[in-house]
Design a protein around this motif. Structure first.
Motif, PDB file in Angstrom:
ATOM      1  N   GLY A 171       0.772  -1.232   0.000  1.00 19.15           N
ATOM      2  CA  GLY A 171       0.000   0.000   0.000  1.00 19.15           C
ATOM      3  C   GLY A 171       0.800   1.276   0.000  1.00 19.15           C
ATOM      4  O   GLY A 171       0.240   2.353  -0.200  1.00 19.15           O
ATOM      5  N   SER A 172       2.120   1.187   0.217  1.00 21.15           N
ATOM      6  CA  SER A 172       2.901   2.412   0.336  1.00 21.15           C
ATOM      7  C   SER A 172       4.348   2.190  -0.067  1.00 21.15           C
ATOM      8  O   SER A 172       4.839   1.062  -0.131  1.00 21.15           O
ATOM      9  CB  SER A 172       2.842   2.943   1.780  1.00 21.15           C
ATOM     10  OG  SER A 172       3.414   2.010   2.676  1.00 21.15           O
ATOM     11  N   VAL A 173       5.014   3.312  -0.347  1.00 25.14           N
ATOM     12  CA  VAL A 173       6.464   3.353  -0.540  1.00 25.14           C
ATOM     13  C   VAL A 173       6.974   4.439   0.391  1.00 25.14           C
ATOM     14  O   VAL A 173       6.657   5.616   0.205  1.00 25.14           O
ATOM     15  CB  VAL A 173       6.844   3.678  -2.000  1.00 25.14           C
ATOM     16  CG1 VAL A 173       8.364   3.786  -2.140  1.00 25.14           C
ATOM     17  CG2 VAL A 173       6.283   2.639  -2.958  1.00 25.14           C
ATOM     18  N   VAL A 174       7.723   4.046   1.415  1.00 28.72           N
ATOM     19  CA  VAL A 174       8.219   4.998   2.405  1.00 28.72           C
ATOM     20  C   VAL A 174       9.682   5.304   2.111  1.00 28.72           C
ATOM     21  O   VAL A 174      10.519   4.403   2.093  1.00 28.72           O
ATOM     22  CB  VAL A 174       8.081   4.450   3.844  1.00 28.72           C
ATOM     23  CG1 VAL A 174       8.517   5.517   4.845  1.00 28.72           C
ATOM     24  CG2 VAL A 174       6.647   4.022   4.114  1.00 28.72           C
ATOM     25  N   LEU A 175       9.985   6.578   1.865  1.00 31.57           N
ATOM     26  CA  LEU A 175      11.346   7.009   1.568  1.00 31.57           C
ATOM     27  C   LEU A 175      11.977   7.587   2.831  1.00 31.57           C
ATOM     28  O   LEU A 175      11.420   8.497   3.453  1.00 31.57           O
ATOM     29  CB  LEU A 175      11.348   8.063   0.466  1.00 31.57           C
ATOM     30  CG  LEU A 175      10.741   7.626  -0.876  1.00 31.57           C
ATOM     31  CD1 LEU A 175      10.835   8.762  -1.884  1.00 31.57           C
ATOM     32  CD2 LEU A 175      11.410   6.373  -1.410  1.00 31.57           C
ATOM     33  N   ALA A 176      13.134   7.049   3.185  1.00 37.66           N
ATOM     34  CA  ALA A 176      13.851   7.495   4.386  1.00 37.66           C
ATOM     35  C   ALA A 176      15.167   8.121   3.961  1.00 37.66           C
ATOM     36  O   ALA A 176      16.018   7.466   3.372  1.00 37.66           O
ATOM     37  CB  ALA A 176      14.093   6.312   5.324  1.00 37.66           C
ATOM     38  N   ALA A 177      15.337   9.402   4.239  1.00 34.91           N
ATOM     39  CA  ALA A 177      16.538  10.141   3.840  1.00 34.91           C
ATOM     40  C   ALA A 177      17.480  10.299   5.025  1.00 34.91           C
ATOM     41  O   ALA A 177      17.056  10.557   6.151  1.00 34.91           O
ATOM     42  CB  ALA A 177      16.152  11.513   3.289  1.00 34.91           C
ATOM     43  N   ALA A 178      18.769  10.140   4.759  1.00 33.40           N
ATOM     44  CA  ALA A 178      19.808  10.338   5.770  1.00 33.40           C
ATOM     45  C   ALA A 178      20.993  11.031   5.101  1.00 33.40           C
ATOM     46  O   ALA A 178      20.929  11.392   3.922  1.00 33.40           O
ATOM     47  CB  ALA A 178      20.225   8.997   6.374  1.00 33.40           C
ATOM     48  N   VAL A 179      22.073  11.218   5.844  1.00 32.67           N
ATOM     49  CA  VAL A 179      23.280  11.830   5.298  1.00 32.67           C
ATOM     50  C   VAL A 179      24.451  10.876   5.464  1.00 32.67           C
ATOM     51  O   VAL A 179      24.465  10.024   6.355  1.00 32.67           O
ATOM     52  CB  VAL A 179      23.602  13.184   5.964  1.00 32.67           C
ATOM     53  CG1 VAL A 179      22.497  14.188   5.703  1.00 32.67           C
ATOM     54  CG2 VAL A 179      23.816  13.010   7.466  1.00 32.67           C
ATOM     55  N   LYS A 180      25.438  11.037   4.587  1.00 29.76           N
ATOM     56  CA  LYS A 180      26.628  10.189   4.627  1.00 29.76           C
ATOM     57  C   LYS A 180      27.759  10.875   5.385  1.00 29.76           C
ATOM     58  O   LYS A 180      28.047  12.048   5.154  1.00 29.76           O
ATOM     59  CB  LYS A 180      27.120   9.890   3.204  1.00 29.76           C
ATOM     60  CG  LYS A 180      26.171   9.081   2.348  1.00 29.76           C
ATOM     61  CD  LYS A 180      26.810   8.732   1.020  1.00 29.76           C
ATOM     62  CE  LYS A 180      27.101   9.987   0.209  1.00 29.76           C
ATOM     63  NZ  LYS A 180      27.746   9.673  -1.092  1.00 29.76           N
TER      64      LYS A 180
END
Length: 304
Positions: A243-252
């Motif tokens: 039902g969903s696509v969850v995008l999780a952003a972080a930094v390197k």
């Protein structure tokens, strides 16, 4: 009733993006109470938060409301066939330098209909020709090249939405020297539903700025992620359910110490998916909200 997916997310895959010029202050407001995230490392915290967001949305009233609304995921303005001729016209469009020759249509119908394949339709408030033209003509630019509008009429255009391609009412602007019109969608998008989960608390990284593109086959999405002045850029992972696509952003590789500003740099990141987005809700793990579509307006890739 929507089906709640039980399969685990694919391995936590971090994808680097292409840096973009321009900076902005990182700020985002949440809705509802803040949700505490797991504190056992950045990757685990992000994965845990993405799972929370997916579980909150899948099968929820918010997801059902999203799938019955009109949420554009493509450009609301379509240029004449073949595009604009020459850099002067392109710059005039980007700067909002238009001049009107003639009169704009008066008040018409109060509502228009959005139509999808299969016969599904939705009535939405119609944007007036004056308001539509005003959003294009943002600057007079005296003494500089301008695009001249010689006629305006109500017509239609095809537009990508969260429910697939749709036919929507559009204002058709005839431009001097062009055989086909510039089209601008003329109905207001639906208001995003209230998210069933609040903004995350204590997760490294920043919310996504915007969705700028979905691949024609739906198997990848391109977003603008944010990162700071003391790291090696943004990375984004996707957790996919039915039902969903969850995008999780972080930094390197965030650097500790030294002088850092409070500004956030923008970075274009393309995320590959296991299967097409379809009508799944594209969500931001940090905010718990749908990722807004804003296109590339106002963003210039560095290095051309």
């Amino acid at each position: 009733m929507l089906v709640r997916a039980s399969r685990p997310a694919r391995p936590f895959r971090l994808l680097a993006g292409v840096a973009l010029s321009g900076v902005l202050v990182a700020a985002a407001s949440g809705c509802g109470k803040e949700e505490a995230a797991p504190a056992d490392g950045t990757d685990d915290a992000l994965a845990g938060r993405a799972r929370q967001v997916a579980e909150a949305w899948d099968g929820s009233a918010s997801a059902a409301a999203w799938r019955t609304g009109y949420h554009p995921t493509g450009e609301a303005v379509q240029l004449p066939r073949g595009g604009l001729r020459g850099r002067a016209d392109e710059q005039a469009f980007e700067d909002g330098r238009f001049v009107l020759r003639g009169e704009l249509p008066g008040a018409g119908p109060g509502d228009g209909r959005v139509a999808w394949h299969g016969g599904k339709t939705l009535k939405r408030p119609l944007v007036g020709a004056d308001e539509s033209y005003g959003s294009l003509a943002r600057s007079r630019g005296a003494g500089k090249p301008q695009l001249t509008v010689t006629g305006v009429e109500l017509g239609e255009m095809r537009l990508a939405t969260s429910r697939g391609p749709a036919t929507v009412p559009a204002w058709l602007f005839t431009l001097d020297g062009y055989a086909s019109p510039l089209r601008q969608a003329a109905v207001l998008p639906s208001k995003p539903p209230r998210p069933p989960i609040g903004r995350a608390q204590g997760i490294p990284g920043l919310p996504l700025d915007r969705l700028v593109r979905t691949a024609a086959d739906g198997r990848s999405v391109t977003v603008i992620a944010l990162h700071g002045a003391c790291d090696d850029g943004a990375v984004v992972d996707a957790r996919e359910t039915t039902g969903s696509v969850v995008l999780a952003a972080a930094v390197k590789d965030r650097q500790e110490g030294g002088l850092c500003t409070d500004q956030a740099k923008m970075q274009q990141v393309t995320v590959a998916l296991d299967r097409p987005v379809g009508d799944r809700v594209l969500l931001d793990a940090h905010t718990g909200r749908p990722v807004p579509y804003k296109g590339m307006h106002g963003i210039t890739p560095s290095g051309g």
